[in-house]
Design an enzyme around this catalytic site. Structure first.
Site, PDB file in Angstrom:
ATOM      1  N   SER A  19       1.145  -1.364   0.257  1.00  0.00           N
ATOM      2  CA  SER A  19       0.091   0.068   0.371  1.00  0.00           C
ATOM      3  C   SER A  19       0.575   1.064   0.017  1.00  0.00           C
ATOM      4  O   SER A  19       2.517   1.067   0.414  1.00  0.00           O
ATOM      5  CB  SER A  19      -0.732  -0.127   1.225  1.00  0.00           C
ATOM      6  N   TYR A  22      -1.833   0.568  11.122  1.00  0.00           N
ATOM      7  CA  TYR A  22      -1.691  -0.154   9.412  1.00  0.00           C
ATOM      8  C   TYR A  22      -0.685   0.560   9.298  1.00  0.00           C
ATOM      9  O   TYR A  22      -0.392  -0.717   8.020  1.00  0.00           O
ATOM     10  CB  TYR A  22      -2.994   0.336   8.606  1.00  0.00           C
TER      11      TYR A  22
END
Length: 244
Positions: free
Chosen positions: A131, A144
């Site tokens: 990501s 995250y």
């Protein structure tokens, strides 16, 4: 020539499902794994692949999954996700544990188990879906972003450790992709999830799947190391051009 084999984790929806369809269309026999077995079973029937139940956070599940697979040419580490959007002060440790178990240790378990088979294939490829959160930190996202940074470092370390071996490594770091990602992050709150993509043209699962397919179709001497892909409407994790 025998059919080349691909393994896709987290294939019950979103990027994983789209990737499985893309690789199958390229001629791969695709093993699809996820906890939601009914979904991957239906997917496998549609693409002529093989469905296996898989929970990347469970050692026994990973062992059963990887033992059931013979030769492997491509591994797509896609299983992952986020939970919550809390500050460090308000961090939920259970959410952190889930994110680290799924994104980091899940990737480690699958990669470690299938690496000998990827090397033995003579032309292996490991694609890890990270990501832009593996490249940037942002407020309220430390659980995250830290997990994605760790997952990316695991993948990038392999690039050196496998130098000289017949295995290529591609990291794909997407920005905003409209999938079930935000629905999971916000515990099924559809209204809150929809606001993430409100006013922008986000990426879609098929956009990422096409990139995986492109990497998988390169000749053996070509290694696409890191691919960062964002919607035109996004500059960074929290920087969007939103239209009313």
């Amino acid at each position: 020539m025998s059919t080349r084999t691909a393994v896709v984790t987290g294939a019950s929806s979103g990027i994983g499902e789209a990737t499985a369809r893309t690789l199958a269309a390229q001629g791969f026999h695709v093993y699809v794994g996820a906890r939601r077995f009914d979904r991957v079973k239906q997917l496998a029937e549609e693409i002529g692949g093989t469905a296996l139940e898989l929970d990347v956070t469970d050692e026994d599940s990973v062992r059963a999954f990887t033992d059931a697979i013979g030769e492997v040419n491509v591994l797509v580490n896609n299983a992952g996700g986020a939970k919550g959007l809390a500050s460090v002060l308000d961090a939920d440790l259970d959410d952190w544990r889930w994110m680290w178990e799924t994104n980091v240790l899940g990737t480690l378990r699958l990669t470690k188990a299938l690496l000998p088979k990827l090397i033995a294939s003579g032309d292996g490829l490991i694609v890890t879906i990270t990501s832009i959160a593996a490249l940037h930190a942002y407020p309220n996202g430390s659980g995250y972003t830290s997990a994605k940074h760790a997952q990316a470092v695991l993948h990038r370390t392999l690039r050196d450790e496998l130098l000289g071996q017949p295995v290529r490594l591609t990291e794909i770091a997407p920005g905003a992709v409209e999938t079930e990602f935000s629905l999971v992050r916000f515990d099924g709150d559809a209204e809150r999830a929809a606001k993430v993509y409100e006013g922008i043209d986000p990426l879609y699962a098929a956009d990422i799947a096409e990139i995986v397919g492109f990497a998988a179709s390169r000749p053996a001497h070509v290694n696409l190391d890191t691919i960062v892909v964002k919607p035109r409407d996004q500059a960074g994790p929290g920087s969007f051009a939103r239209r009313s």
